[in-house]
Design a protein around this motif. Structure first.
Motif, mmCIF file in Angstrom:
data_model
loop_
_atom_site.group_PDB
_atom_site.id
_atom_site.type_symbol
_atom_site.label_atom_id
_atom_site.label_comp_id
_atom_site.label_asym_id
_atom_site.label_seq_id
_atom_site.Cartn_x
_atom_site.Cartn_y
_atom_site.Cartn_z
ATOM 1 N N ASN A 151 12.776 7.518 3.289
ATOM 2 C CA ASN A 151 13.670 6.368 3.426
ATOM 3 C C ASN A 151 13.549 5.525 2.155
ATOM 4 N N ARG A 152 14.574 5.612 1.291
ATOM 5 C CA ARG A 152 14.472 4.931 0.000
ATOM 6 C C ARG A 152 14.406 3.411 0.157
ATOM 7 N N ALA A 153 15.080 2.874 1.152
ATOM 8 C CA ALA A 153 15.042 1.424 1.369
ATOM 9 C C ALA A 153 13.623 0.980 1.683
ATOM 10 N N ASP A 154 12.920 1.788 2.488
ATOM 11 C CA ASP A 154 11.542 1.426 2.816
ATOM 12 C C ASP A 154 10.629 1.622 1.606
ATOM 13 N N PHE A 155 10.916 2.641 0.806
ATOM 14 C CA PHE A 155 10.166 2.841 -0.447
ATOM 15 C C PHE A 155 10.307 1.608 -1.331
ATOM 16 N N ILE A 156 11.510 1.066 -1.432
ATOM 17 C CA ILE A 156 11.728 -0.127 -2.257
ATOM 18 C C ILE A 156 10.982 -1.325 -1.680
ATOM 19 N N ARG A 157 10.991 -1.449 -0.340
ATOM 20 C CA ARG A 157 10.251 -2.553 0.293
ATOM 21 C C ARG A 157 8.778 -2.516 -0.087
ATOM 22 N N ARG A 158 8.170 -1.339 0.036
ATOM 23 C CA ARG A 158 6.744 -1.231 -0.250
ATOM 24 C C ARG A 158 6.445 -1.379 -1.742
ATOM 25 N N THR A 159 7.343 -0.875 -2.582
ATOM 26 C CA THR A 159 7.173 -1.018 -4.030
ATOM 27 C C THR A 159 7.212 -2.485 -4.449
ATOM 28 N N GLU A 160 8.166 -3.230 -3.908
ATOM 29 C CA GLU A 160 8.284 -4.644 -4.262
ATOM 30 C C GLU A 160 7.124 -5.464 -3.704
ATOM 31 N N LEU A 161 6.603 -5.041 -2.564
ATOM 32 C CA LEU A 161 5.435 -5.723 -2.011
ATOM 33 C C LEU A 161 4.238 -5.571 -2.948
ATOM 34 N N LEU A 162 4.016 -4.349 -3.439
ATOM 35 C CA LEU A 162 2.931 -4.125 -4.399
ATOM 36 C C LEU A 162 3.203 -4.876 -5.699
ATOM 37 N N GLY A 163 4.476 -4.904 -6.095
ATOM 38 C CA GLY A 163 4.840 -5.610 -7.321
ATOM 39 C C GLY A 163 4.593 -7.101 -7.238
ATOM 40 N N GLU A 164 4.823 -7.669 -6.076
ATOM 41 C CA GLU A 164 4.590 -9.105 -5.898
ATOM 42 C C GLU A 164 3.121 -9.445 -6.122
ATOM 43 N N ARG A 165 2.227 -8.636 -5.551
ATOM 44 C CA ARG A 165 0.788 -8.880 -5.753
ATOM 45 C C ARG A 165 0.388 -8.629 -7.209
ATOM 46 N N TRP A 166 1.016 -7.646 -7.842
ATOM 47 C CA TRP A 166 0.737 -7.364 -9.258
ATOM 48 C C TRP A 166 1.131 -8.550 -10.136
ATOM 49 N N ARG A 167 2.304 -9.111 -9.860
ATOM 50 C CA ARG A 167 2.755 -10.261 -10.648
ATOM 51 C C ARG A 167 1.866 -11.481 -10.434
ATOM 52 N N ARG A 168 1.219 -11.546 -9.285
ATOM 53 C CA ARG A 168 0.285 -12.644 -9.021
ATOM 54 C C ARG A 168 -1.062 -12.425 -9.719
ATOM 55 N N GLY A 169 -1.258 -11.223 -10.258
ATOM 56 C CA GLY A 169 -2.494 -10.947 -10.990
ATOM 57 C C GLY A 169 -3.620 -10.376 -10.160
ATOM 58 N N GLN A 170 -3.302 -9.854 -8.952
ATOM 59 C CA GLN A 170 -4.363 -9.300 -8.117
ATOM 60 C C GLN A 170 -4.931 -8.006 -8.716
ATOM 61 N N TYR A 171 -4.107 -7.264 -9.467
ATOM 62 C CA TYR A 171 -4.552 -6.053 -10.150
ATOM 63 C C TYR A 171 -3.683 -5.856 -11.392
ATOM 64 N N ARG A 172 -4.209 -5.077 -12.350
ATOM 65 C CA ARG A 172 -3.495 -4.855 -13.614
ATOM 66 C C ARG A 172 -2.380 -3.823 -13.479
ATOM 67 N N GLY A 173 -2.446 -3.033 -12.442
ATOM 68 C CA GLY A 173 -1.440 -2.009 -12.206
ATOM 69 C C GLY A 173 -1.837 -1.177 -11.010
ATOM 70 N N TRP A 174 -0.975 -0.246 -10.638
ATOM 71 C CA TRP A 174 -1.286 0.587 -9.480
ATOM 72 C C TRP A 174 -0.757 1.999 -9.699
ATOM 73 N N GLY A 175 -1.300 2.938 -8.915
ATOM 74 C CA GLY A 175 -0.882 4.326 -8.990
ATOM 75 C C GLY A 175 -0.695 4.896 -7.603
ATOM 76 N N ALA A 176 0.129 5.947 -7.486
ATOM 77 C CA ALA A 176 0.428 6.524 -6.180
ATOM 78 C C ALA A 176 0.743 8.005 -6.315
ATOM 79 N N LEU A 177 0.749 8.699 -5.174
ATOM 80 C CA LEU A 177 1.134 10.107 -5.112
ATOM 81 C C LEU A 177 2.562 10.194 -4.593
ATOM 82 N N VAL A 178 3.387 10.952 -5.311
ATOM 83 C CA VAL A 178 4.774 11.137 -4.891
ATOM 84 C C VAL A 178 5.109 12.630 -4.905
#
Length: 524
Positions: A221-248
């Motif tokens: 479900n691409r819409a759900d993929f975008i939801r989860r990606t943006e959620l991780l991005g929000e924390r990244w922009r806040r500085g919680q981590y320098r970046g992230w990685g995943a399996l696709v």
């Protein structure tokens, strides 16, 4: 079953163990193995830390559990691990029961799902469901007040992990690869809610890099993929981590917008199961979504977005010749732009999968095959070519004899070729990663761990000749009734036929896997 603690008014003591047997016959800790097994820490998060004392022991990260002082500590032991670790889980159960006859031993994860009836005769509790099912066990054993009100993974018990944090945003996978245990279990793909993901991220706190533990982060479900990606991005922009990685999975790369989306939200590394460079082999695995997954092309595409690409490769000598495999390895080393695989192993016919049942039905499984042999580092299926040709080649390849310097040079050349696309950390990982994986090194553990390692017989890389590990001999004096717990579980008889008790014990999972195999064959 209610357990009385060993001291009056004491908090119950619960030990969660990830059982593991190193295929390289080393009992010392493997701290550089990434990603770490996180299931024990997620399990621990469902236990009320104020009402129970919880410890986690991971035989990958901490090394083989050989300390007698830990065996009589817990009131309840919860074992988990990959299917091939069944023998080890049984050995550990014997050690705990020998030290404390009143201890209760539970087992969950892939092992009981592959062997539910056998596990029911050995362990006190068999957990066939997801991590959350531990709550029913804890409530039954110690009372409802020992169950956590707001479950969150106990990353505080994990210790230092090179600055890595972990999160899981989905369960299972939407594909049906013939060799995958998830296919055999027949579990549907499930995304987590935003609240669940945020609870995990809060528990992990600030880290250098975040690893997404999903079997398939992209999903169906691409819409759900975008939801989860943006959620991780929000924390990244806040500085919680320098970046992230995943399996696709391979289908992720068919839409270039996907790479742009994850890159804009802090993704710095992607792993994909390329598995084989041979399209015919991929089709037998039902990995048609990986048919266009050329590691050189995908690595270049990811680099354009500042993303490090990593992948795994599997060797299948029942479908490939030595010349085929050698040509593929040489092809990887030929171009500096092609990264070396993060994982190189033999295809594993995991118990309960379509691949296992097809191998058993076609007579591919070797005689007197042990469940513990299915570790990806030894030949367990009859090859196309004679053993005296395949086995020596396999032994050299898996130990990288004659290729160590070539791998080291390639790792340096590849990192240099990506210097304009990667930051310093990515460059270091792209160069040091392959050297650590393929060059090898000395692992150091406790005296007991090193002593067991030194006593191990020489490996042969072939199931028909591989001697038993010294782990099958009790490390100290045990009651006679536990002798059977140190016997290996055999899957096939002297003629290579599946043993009747294995076929009957796995009947439910086998029926499901055979149905899946028919679907795969019809769609191939």
């Amino acid at each position: 079953m209610t357990i009385k603690t060993t001291r009056a008014n004491a908090r119950p003591k619960i030990l969660i163990v990830n059982a593991y047997v190193d295929p390289w016959r080393c009992a010392a800790p493997m701290r550089l193995f990434i990603p770490r097994a996180m299931a024990p820490y997620y399990l621990a998060g469902h236990i009320n830390r104020a009402r129970a004392e919880v410890r986690v022991y991971d035989e990958v990260y901490h090394g083989a559990l050989l300390d007698p002082r830990l065996f009589d500590w817990p009131d309840l032991v919860i074992l988990t691990g990959l299917t091939a670790a069944f023998d080890r889980a049984r050995q550990l159960s014997a050690y705990f029961r020998n030290a404390n006859p009143s201890v209760a031993v539970a087992i969950g994860g892939p092992i009981p799902r592959a062997l539910p009836e056998l596990c029911a005769t050995i362990f006190d509790h068999v957990l066939l469901g997801d991590v959350e099912t531990i709550e029913a066990l804890i409530e039954e054993t110690f009372g409802s007040d020992c169950v956590a009100e707001s479950p969150a993974p106990r990353f505080d018990l994990a210790g230092w992990s090179f600055g890595l944090g972990f999160v899981e945003t989905t369960k299972y996978c939407n594909f049906k690869c013939a060799f995958c245990s998830l296919t055999g279990e027949g579990r549907g793909y499930q995304p987590y809610s935003t609240a669940d993901i945020e609870r995990q991220l809060d528990a992990g706190g600030r880290t250098s890099m975040l690893m997404v533990l999903d079997n398939n982060f992209y999903g169906s479900n691409r819409a759900d993929f975008i939801r989860r990606t943006e959620l991780l991005g929000e924390r990244w922009r806040r500085g919680q981590y320098r970046g992230w990685g995943a399996l696709v999975t391979g289908d992720f790369f068919k839409n270039p917008d996907n790479l742009a989306k994850v890159a804009a939200n802090g993704c710095r590394a992607l792993f994909s199961g390329v598995e084989s460079l041979d399209p015919a082999v991929l089709r037998t695995y039902n990995k048609k979504h990986s048919l266009s997954s050329d590691p050189r092309s995908l690595a270049q595409l990811c680099a354009e977005y500042g993303i490090l690409f990593d992948y795994g490769m599997m060797l299948d000598f029942s479908q490939q010749t030595v010349a085929d495999v050698d040509a593929q390895i040489d092809g990887l080393l030929e171009h500096a732009e092609t990264p070396l695989p993060a994982l190189l192993s033999l295809t594993i016919p995991i118990l309960g999968t379509p691949h296992f049942n097809q191998s058993a039905a076609s007579g591919k499984l070797m005689p007197k095959l042990r469940l513990a042999d299915l570790d990806g580092q030894k030949l367990v299926e009859w090859p196309q070519e004679p053993l005296d040709k395949v086995v020596p080649y396999l032994a050299d390849l898996l130990q990288f004899r004659g290729r160590k310097m070539a791998f080291a040079r390639h790792a340096a050349r590849h990192a240099w070729s990506r210097r304009a696309s990667f930051d310093r950390l990515q460059t270091l990982i792209s160069m040091a990663g392959p050297i650590v994986r393929f060059w090898g090194g000395m692992r150091v553990g406790t005296y007991r761990q090193m002593r067991q390692t030194w006593r191990e017989p020489k490996r042969t890389f072939c199931a028909t000749t591989e001697p038993l590990s010294v782990a099958y001999t009790p490390a100290h004096k045990m009651a006679a009734k536990f002798a059977k717990d140190f016997e290996p579980l055999y899957l096939t008889d002297a003629n290579g036929h599946l043993r009747p008790e294995i076929a009957s014990q796995t009947n439910a999972s086998k029926s499901h896997a055979l149905a899946e195999m028919r679907k795969l064959t019809a769609s191939a």
